[in-house]
Design a protein around this motif. Structure first.
Motif: not given
Length: 343
Positions: A299-314
């Motif tokens: 839930t606390f991501l330190m190495f980045g992530r490509l945006y996706n609304r459904c993923d980012f909700r969590g």
């Protein structure tokens, strides 16, 4: 000041030569306290003489005996002491957002996205941007920005990478002086994507009983100090000689209870200071015998992530995240009623 009065105060070697290794030198001074109603930039007019950098930058002098008496302090040059005096009770969450003086575009992006104080219904949130001094930035711009938004907290020392420990402690000092009843304090860097609703509703849970010794984020355990001088997280042996760091929450963003924030501030004077801010807070927790509380996995991501609304909700936080992208994706992220697969 609370972590200065009757105690030693952090001493930091300010600045660094190009390509050199800056070592944070720390000492504590005694007998000083900031007045609650000191001068602030926000009370000045544009035509008033702006104090120079030299007037407010505390110059490091070392070595200093620990019992030295001094009234030197790091003043709050821009301050909003009434920020937490709100109708309806103490803030549930105080956001201390770390930016630099020249980062107005970044701060504006945060104000219009995750830093909006009304983003979580029925929860009192307050936001302050914590900044230091810059030798090459016009303070007229800061005055204008603060007059418009009323959310800059500026402290009188150079805003450098190696002063991050001091910067965080001054944020906690502000909490102790002006917002001691806040339920939680979020220390967060400006270059992140934050999901305040998830943070409040899933991790902090307003309906839950208050937890006095709570801190969570991306927890690092058994980390080995880096001894390579060219690395930005280089740790000299004479600053920290142990083989491993105690558990700590990674610097881009962590949240701790208000009571624990005050405890960290209190114990900090007895902990040998290091320039890695998150490690230093971990050393304070170790002295307090407080273990970070794990959050739900990933839930606390330190190495980045490509945006996706459904993923980012969590997610509670994603680091790093550019403010330009933040402005682009935020309208989509607000589509709370749009279903996601498997929902």
């Amino acid at each position: 000041m609370r972590f200065i009065r009757g105690n030693p105060v952090l001493e930091v070697l300010l600045g660094a030569t190009c390509g050199g290794v800056l070592v944070l030198l720390v000492s504590w001074l005694q007998g000083a306290r900031m007045p609650l109603e000191g001068p602030t930039y926000s009370r000045r007019t544009k035509d008033t003489l702006i104090p120079t950098l030299e007037e407010f930058t505390w110059q490091a002098q070392f070595p200093l005996p620990l019992d030295r008496e001094s009234t030197q302090v790091f003043p709050f040059l821009l301050n909003h002491p009434n920020k937490c005096k709100v109708f309806g009770g103490a803030p549930f969450l105080l956001m201390l957002v770390m930016t630099q003086p020249q980062d107005q575009v970044l701060r504006d992006a945060i104000r219009h996205t995750w830093g909006n104080e009304t983003i979580v219904p029925a929860v009192i949130i307050r936001r302050l941007f914590l900044i230091g001094l810059s030798s090459d930035f016009s303070y007229h711009h800061l005055l204008e920005e603060d007059e418009k938004h009323g959310d800059l907290l500026q402290v009188g020392f150079l805003d450098t990478y190696h002063n991050q420990t001091l910067k965080t402690l001054m944020g906690l000092e502000w909490v102790a002086q002006f917002c001691p009843m806040t339920y939680y304090v979020l220390k967060v860097n400006g270059n992140v994507f934050l999901n305040p609703r998830f943070l409040v509703q899933v991790i902090l849970k307003p309906e839950q009983q208050r937890r006095p010794d709570f801190i969570t984020g991306c927890i690092y355990r058994n980390r080995i100090p880096i001894r390579r001088q060219s690395h930005p997280q280089y740790m000299p042996l004479n600053m920290f000689s142990h083989a491993r760091y105690p558990p700590y929450c990674c610097s881009p963003g962590y949240v701790l209870s208000g009571p624990l924030a005050l405890k960290v501030l209190s114990i900090a004077r007895r902990v040998p200071a290091v320039h890695l801010e998150d490690v230093f807070v971990g050393l304070c927790l170790h002295q307090l015998r407080v273990e970070p509380t794990p959050s739900p996995p990933n839930t606390f991501l330190m190495f980045g992530r490509l945006y996706n609304r459904c993923d980012f909700r969590g997610f509670a936080l994603v680091h790093p995240f550019k403010h330009q992208e933040l402005l682009l994706v935020w309208p989509d992220f607000q589509k709370a009623n749009t279903p996601c697969p498997l929902e």
